[in-house]
Design a protein around this motif. Structure first.
Motif, PDB file in Angstrom:
ATOM      1  N   GLN A   1       0.845  -1.189   0.000  1.00 24.86           N
ATOM      2  CA  GLN A   1       0.000   0.000   0.000  1.00 24.86           C
ATOM      3  C   GLN A   1       0.882   1.240   0.000  1.00 24.86           C
ATOM      4  O   GLN A   1       2.033   1.200   0.441  1.00 24.86           O
ATOM      5  CB  GLN A   1      -0.918   0.015   1.236  1.00 24.86           C
ATOM      6  N   VAL A   2       0.320   2.316  -0.534  1.00 24.10           N
ATOM      7  CA  VAL A   2       1.055   3.577  -0.653  1.00 24.10           C
ATOM      8  C   VAL A   2       0.254   4.666   0.042  1.00 24.10           C
ATOM      9  O   VAL A   2      -0.976   4.724  -0.069  1.00 24.10           O
ATOM     10  CB  VAL A   2       1.269   3.939  -2.133  1.00 24.10           C
ATOM     11  N   GLN A   3       0.962   5.512   0.759  1.00 26.06           N
ATOM     12  CA  GLN A   3       0.327   6.647   1.420  1.00 26.06           C
ATOM     13  C   GLN A   3       0.948   7.958   0.926  1.00 26.06           C
ATOM     14  O   GLN A   3       2.165   8.024   0.714  1.00 26.06           O
ATOM     15  CB  GLN A   3       0.492   6.573   2.941  1.00 26.06           C
ATOM     16  N   LEU A   4       0.082   8.944   0.752  1.00 30.19           N
ATOM     17  CA  LEU A   4       0.514  10.304   0.421  1.00 30.19           C
ATOM     18  C   LEU A   4       0.046  11.211   1.545  1.00 30.19           C
ATOM     19  O   LEU A   4      -1.151  11.258   1.845  1.00 30.19           O
ATOM     20  CB  LEU A   4      -0.080  10.766  -0.908  1.00 30.19           C
ATOM     21  N   VAL A   5       0.979  11.940   2.130  1.00 31.68           N
ATOM     22  CA  VAL A   5       0.636  12.811   3.257  1.00 31.68           C
ATOM     23  C   VAL A   5       1.054  14.233   2.927  1.00 31.68           C
ATOM     24  O   VAL A   5       2.246  14.511   2.739  1.00 31.68           O
ATOM     25  CB  VAL A   5       1.314  12.345   4.552  1.00 31.68           C
ATOM     26  N   GLU A   6       0.071  15.132   2.870  1.00 35.06           N
ATOM     27  CA  GLU A   6       0.337  16.537   2.566  1.00 35.06           C
ATOM     28  C   GLU A   6       0.534  17.332   3.857  1.00 35.06           C
ATOM     29  O   GLU A   6       0.012  16.965   4.915  1.00 35.06           O
ATOM     30  CB  GLU A   6      -0.825  17.165   1.788  1.00 35.06           C
ATOM     31  N   SER A  27       5.236   0.672  -0.134  1.00 37.83           N
ATOM     32  CA  SER A  27       5.966  -0.259  -0.981  1.00 37.83           C
ATOM     33  C   SER A  27       6.046   0.290  -2.404  1.00 37.83           C
ATOM     34  O   SER A  27       5.293  -0.105  -3.285  1.00 37.83           O
ATOM     35  CB  SER A  27       5.248  -1.616  -0.971  1.00 37.83           C
ATOM     36  N   ILE A  28       6.991   1.198  -2.616  1.00 33.69           N
ATOM     37  CA  ILE A  28       7.089   1.929  -3.883  1.00 33.69           C
ATOM     38  C   ILE A  28       8.289   1.465  -4.689  1.00 33.69           C
ATOM     39  O   ILE A  28       9.408   1.474  -4.180  1.00 33.69           O
ATOM     40  CB  ILE A  28       7.193   3.444  -3.621  1.00 33.69           C
ATOM     41  N   PHE A  29       8.041   1.082  -5.941  1.00 33.66           N
ATOM     42  CA  PHE A  29       9.137   0.784  -6.855  1.00 33.66           C
ATOM     43  C   PHE A  29       9.530   2.032  -7.638  1.00 33.66           C
ATOM     44  O   PHE A  29      10.712   2.347  -7.761  1.00 33.66           O
ATOM     45  CB  PHE A  29       8.741  -0.333  -7.810  1.00 33.66           C
ATOM     46  N   SER A 102       6.238  -2.088  -5.552  1.00 34.36           N
ATOM     47  CA  SER A 102       7.216  -3.168  -5.633  1.00 34.36           C
ATOM     48  C   SER A 102       6.509  -4.479  -5.960  1.00 34.36           C
ATOM     49  O   SER A 102       5.489  -4.818  -5.338  1.00 34.36           O
ATOM     50  CB  SER A 102       7.964  -3.290  -4.306  1.00 34.36           C
ATOM     51  N   GLY A 103       7.068  -5.204  -6.941  1.00 35.45           N
ATOM     52  CA  GLY A 103       6.491  -6.479  -7.320  1.00 35.45           C
ATOM     53  C   GLY A 103       5.341  -6.396  -8.296  1.00 35.45           C
ATOM     54  O   GLY A 103       4.774  -7.425  -8.676  1.00 35.45           O
ATOM     55  N   GLU A 104       4.999  -5.185  -8.712  1.00 40.73           N
ATOM     56  CA  GLU A 104       3.907  -5.018  -9.660  1.00 40.73           C
ATOM     57  C   GLU A 104       4.430  -4.420 -10.960  1.00 40.73           C
ATOM     58  O   GLU A 104       5.536  -3.920 -11.038  1.00 40.73           O
ATOM     59  CB  GLU A 104       2.806  -4.131  -9.067  1.00 40.73           C
ATOM     60  N   ILE A 105       3.599  -4.536 -11.999  1.00 44.53           N
ATOM     61  CA  ILE A 105       3.971  -4.002 -13.314  1.00 44.53           C
ATOM     62  C   ILE A 105       3.202  -2.726 -13.607  1.00 44.53           C
ATOM     63  O   ILE A 105       3.752  -1.734 -14.079  1.00 44.53           O
ATOM     64  CB  ILE A 105       3.723  -5.056 -14.410  1.00 44.53           C
ATOM     65  N   ARG A 106       1.896  -2.784 -13.344  1.00 43.67           N
ATOM     66  CA  ARG A 106       1.065  -1.633 -13.649  1.00 43.67           C
ATOM     67  C   ARG A 106       1.101  -0.619 -12.512  1.00 43.67           C
ATOM     68  O   ARG A 106       1.256  -0.967 -11.350  1.00 43.67           O
ATOM     69  CB  ARG A 106      -0.381  -2.071 -13.895  1.00 43.67           C
ATOM     70  N   SER A 107       0.916   0.630 -12.892  1.00 44.03           N
ATOM     71  CA  SER A 107       0.869   1.686 -11.892  1.00 44.03           C
ATOM     72  C   SER A 107      -0.541   1.817 -11.324  1.00 44.03           C
ATOM     73  O   SER A 107      -1.518   1.384 -11.928  1.00 44.03           O
ATOM     74  CB  SER A 107       1.299   3.011 -12.503  1.00 44.03           C
ATOM     75  N   ARG A 108      -0.605   2.395 -10.152  1.00 42.61           N
ATOM     76  CA  ARG A 108      -1.884   2.704  -9.511  1.00 42.61           C
ATOM     77  C   ARG A 108      -1.882   4.181  -9.147  1.00 42.61           C
ATOM     78  O   ARG A 108      -0.820   4.789  -8.947  1.00 42.61           O
ATOM     79  CB  ARG A 108      -2.079   1.866  -8.253  1.00 42.61           C
ATOM     80  N   ASN A 109      -3.069   4.726  -9.034  1.00 36.68           N
ATOM     81  CA  ASN A 109      -3.213   6.140  -8.731  1.00 36.68           C
ATOM     82  C   ASN A 109      -3.613   6.326  -7.271  1.00 36.68           C
ATOM     83  O   ASN A 109      -4.523   5.640  -6.793  1.00 36.68           O
ATOM     84  CB  ASN A 109      -4.260   6.757  -9.655  1.00 36.68           C
TER      85      ASN A 109
END
Length: 121
Positions: A1-6, A27-29, A102-109
């Protein structure tokens, strides 16, 4: 999972400056694109500024010459330097990123939770 904190929003007088930050974690590639959007009361969310992984930038006409988007890739952080602020810049500002985990091919938003910017005397 990815978190964005402003962070960095607040109240500023017309003509003033603010700098928004958005830190990505998880977990960012790779991060392909990072954007700043804003949404004023009663209006649709609009794209304010974009920066790509290669460093290319783009701005909405309404902020061109006043706002600057930049990144610190080591910190996975995007900034929005806002100068010469006007009352019409008042909005909730959202960070948005196109991320390959990480471990994935496609991007997510992903979206951050938003930070309020109020320009008023």
């Amino acid at each position: 999972q990815v978190q964005l904190v402003e962070s960095g929003g607040g109240l500023v007088q017309p003509g003033g400056s603010l700098r928004l930050s958005c830190a990505a974690s998880g977990s960012i590639f790779s991060i392909n694109v990072m954007n700043w959007y804003r949404q004023a009361p009663g209006k649709q969310r609009e794209l304010v500024a974009t920066v790509t992984r290669s460093g290319s930038t783009n701005y909405a006409y309404s902020v061109k010459g006043r706002f600057t988007i930049s990144t610190d890739n080591a910190k996975r952080t995007v900034y929005l330097q806002m100068n010469s602020l006007k009352p019409e810049d008042t909005a909730v500002y959202y960070c948005n990123a196109d991320v390959v985990q990480s471990g994935e091919i496609r991007s997510r938003n992903y979206w951050g939770q938003g930070t309020q910017v109020t320009v008023s005397s």
